[in-house]
Design a protein around this motif. Structure first.
Motif, PDB file in Angstrom:
ATOM      1  N   MET A   1       0.807  -1.217   0.000  1.00  0.00           N
ATOM      2  CA  MET A   1       0.000   0.000   0.000  1.00  0.00           C
ATOM      3  C   MET A   1       0.833   1.256   0.000  1.00  0.00           C
ATOM      4  O   MET A   1       0.492   2.247  -0.624  1.00  0.00           O
ATOM      5  N   GLU A   2       1.911   1.227   0.738  1.00  0.00           N
ATOM      6  CA  GLU A   2       2.685   2.455   0.892  1.00  0.00           C
ATOM      7  C   GLU A   2       4.145   2.060   1.104  1.00  0.00           C
ATOM      8  O   GLU A   2       4.429   1.027   1.704  1.00  0.00           O
ATOM      9  N   ILE A   3       5.042   2.898   0.613  1.00  0.00           N
ATOM     10  CA  ILE A   3       6.460   2.609   0.780  1.00  0.00           C
ATOM     11  C   ILE A   3       7.118   3.799   1.444  1.00  0.00           C
ATOM     12  O   ILE A   3       6.840   4.945   1.095  1.00  0.00           O
ATOM     13  N   ALA A   4       7.970   3.519   2.417  1.00  0.00           N
ATOM     14  CA  ALA A   4       8.814   4.557   2.993  1.00  0.00           C
ATOM     15  C   ALA A   4      10.253   4.221   2.629  1.00  0.00           C
ATOM     16  O   ALA A   4      10.895   3.442   3.311  1.00  0.00           O
ATOM     17  N   PRO A   5      10.737   4.771   1.504  1.00  0.00           N
ATOM     18  CA  PRO A   5      12.039   4.331   0.982  1.00  0.00           C
ATOM     19  C   PRO A   5      13.204   4.650   1.918  1.00  0.00           C
ATOM     20  O   PRO A   5      14.169   3.897   1.971  1.00  0.00           O
ATOM     21  N   GLU A   6      13.107   5.787   2.647  1.00  0.00           N
ATOM     22  CA  GLU A   6      14.254   6.163   3.487  1.00  0.00           C
ATOM     23  C   GLU A   6      14.450   5.158   4.609  1.00  0.00           C
ATOM     24  O   GLU A   6      15.569   4.756   4.907  1.00  0.00           O
ATOM     25  N   GLU A   7      13.313   4.749   5.234  1.00  0.00           N
ATOM     26  CA  GLU A   7      13.434   3.786   6.327  1.00  0.00           C
ATOM     27  C   GLU A   7      13.479   2.362   5.806  1.00  0.00           C
ATOM     28  O   GLU A   7      13.796   1.440   6.556  1.00  0.00           O
ATOM     29  N   GLY A   8      13.114   2.165   4.524  1.00  0.00           N
ATOM     30  CA  GLY A   8      13.069   0.825   3.984  1.00  0.00           C
ATOM     31  C   GLY A   8      11.936   0.008   4.560  1.00  0.00           C
ATOM     32  O   GLY A   8      12.107  -1.143   4.937  1.00  0.00           O
ATOM     33  N   ILE A   9      10.757   0.630   4.643  1.00  0.00           N
ATOM     34  CA  ILE A   9       9.605  -0.076   5.212  1.00  0.00           C
ATOM     35  C   ILE A   9       8.500  -0.166   4.165  1.00  0.00           C
ATOM     36  O   ILE A   9       8.204   0.816   3.470  1.00  0.00           O
ATOM     37  N   LEU A  10       7.909  -1.359   4.049  1.00  0.00           N
ATOM     38  CA  LEU A  10       6.763  -1.550   3.170  1.00  0.00           C
ATOM     39  C   LEU A  10       5.520  -1.781   4.014  1.00  0.00           C
ATOM     40  O   LEU A  10       5.575  -2.530   4.988  1.00  0.00           O
ATOM     41  N   TYR A  11       4.420  -1.117   3.656  1.00  0.00           N
ATOM     42  CA  TYR A  11       3.150  -1.379   4.328  1.00  0.00           C
ATOM     43  C   TYR A  11       2.322  -2.275   3.419  1.00  0.00           C
ATOM     44  O   TYR A  11       2.033  -1.899   2.284  1.00  0.00           O
ATOM     45  N   VAL A  12       1.973  -3.446   3.923  1.00  0.00           N
ATOM     46  CA  VAL A  12       1.333  -4.453   3.089  1.00  0.00           C
ATOM     47  C   VAL A  12      -0.064  -4.747   3.614  1.00  0.00           C
ATOM     48  O   VAL A  12      -0.245  -4.936   4.815  1.00  0.00           O
ATOM     49  N   HIS A  13      -1.035  -4.750   2.701  1.00  0.00           N
ATOM     50  CA  HIS A  13      -2.378  -5.167   3.073  1.00  0.00           C
ATOM     51  C   HIS A  13      -2.514  -6.654   2.776  1.00  0.00           C
ATOM     52  O   HIS A  13      -2.254  -7.087   1.653  1.00  0.00           O
ATOM     53  N   ALA A  14      -2.885  -7.428   3.784  1.00  0.00           N
ATOM     54  CA  ALA A  14      -3.025  -8.871   3.584  1.00  0.00           C
ATOM     55  C   ALA A  14      -4.466  -9.271   3.788  1.00  0.00           C
ATOM     56  O   ALA A  14      -5.193  -8.669   4.579  1.00  0.00           O
ATOM     57  N   MET A  15      -4.897 -10.289   3.036  1.00  0.00           N
ATOM     58  CA  MET A  15      -6.283 -10.713   3.141  1.00  0.00           C
ATOM     59  C   MET A  15      -6.541 -11.425   4.450  1.00  0.00           C
ATOM     60  O   MET A  15      -7.653 -11.399   4.965  1.00  0.00           O
TER      61      MET A  15
END
Lengths: 158, 127
Positions: A119-133
């Protein structure tokens, strides 16, 4: 690496010229021959042999295909259950990839594997926000897939 | 059974699998609760279904008609390139627009982090 591919194409062209036959078969034979010639001269190139990268790309496609199959079956199983029994949610995970190309590849592949949409990426921190079913059931498998893909993407891009 | 019949059987099975997958994911599209879950059905199983159908067609043309159709392979490549991008964009803009998650959702770590970032911004502006 580009240099080696161009050289390989040149060898294939020269092979066609020497035979004076202009079709795909001759070109392919010339290309395979050139591949082996460049392989045997790989010590003299400043960059590593490009066949290794080709191999990494094939491995990526193979791993990705298996993941796609497995998780598709899981998602379809969840969908056709008479009573929906899912607990969707958003969770975050870290990635060690830095450059834009690597991140774009990882996110695309992860979005294609069922059970997870980035859903969203924070490239500086290297974090991915993932929506899972189904957070509880899918989270471990998504993280496993991500780790696998990360390693191969690093092999392909660096 | 000749080779042609075997290939036709393989093509048949592949196309049927692809169609089944597409219809099942359309079913999921209706049944799942909110935008975010529906995007799962829309971007994944459908791409796999399209992969199966196009590959089956490709094999049929290659072995029955002796025609190497590059366009079908290109179709697969482009579907696989564009489907995740659209899915990601729709979900992201929906979230930015304030579409709520369904009631069955149990976790939302993105909202927590966004809140924290907002607070941090307000604090730096205040000082």
């Amino acid at each position: 690496m580009t240099m080696q591919i161009l050289l390989n194409l040149l060898i294939a062209m020269v092979w066609m010229l020497l035979h004076d036959v202009w079709n795909t078969l001759t070109f392919t034979i010339g290309f395979i021959l050139g591949f082996f010639i460049i392989y045997s001269f790989r010590r003299f190139f400043p960059t590593p042999f490009y066949g290794r990268k080709l191999w990494a790309i094939l491995k990526l496609i193979y791993l990705f295909g298996i993941d796609l199959m497995m998780s598709s079956i899981v998602v379809i199983g969840q969908v056709i259950r008479p009573r929906l029994n899912i607990q969707p949610g958003i969770f975050k995970m870290e990635t060690k990839l830095k450059t834009e190309w690597e991140l774009a590849m990882l996110v695309n592949l992860l979005t294609l594997t069922p059970g997870s949409v980035v859903m969203e990426i924070a490239p500086e921190e290297g974090i991915l926000y993932v929506h899972a079913m189904d957070v509880k059931r899918n989270k471990p498998s998504v993280i496993k897939t991500k780790n696998k893909l990360e390693d191969v993407i690093i092999e392909v891009m660096r | 059974m000749s080779a042609k019949e075997i290939i036709e059987a393989v093509v048949l099975v592949m196309v049927i699998i692809g169609t089944l997958m597409n219809s099942l994911s359309s079913l999921g599209f209706i049944r799942l609760p909110d935008v975010y879950n529906r995007s799962h059905a829309a971007t994944k199983s459908i791409t796999l279904g399209i992969l199966f159908i196009l590959l089956g067609t490709f094999i049929h043309f290659l072995f029955v008609d002796n025609y190497f159709s590059v366009r079908l392979l290109l179709g697969i490549v482009f579907v696989f390139l564009t489907a995740p991008v659209t899915g990601h964009l729709i979900v992201r803009s929906a979230y930015r627009f304030g579409v709520k998650l369904s009631d069955t959702s149990i976790k939302d770590e993105l909202a927590e982090d966004l809140e924290r970032a907002k607070k941090k911004e307000a604090r730096t502006e205040g000082t």
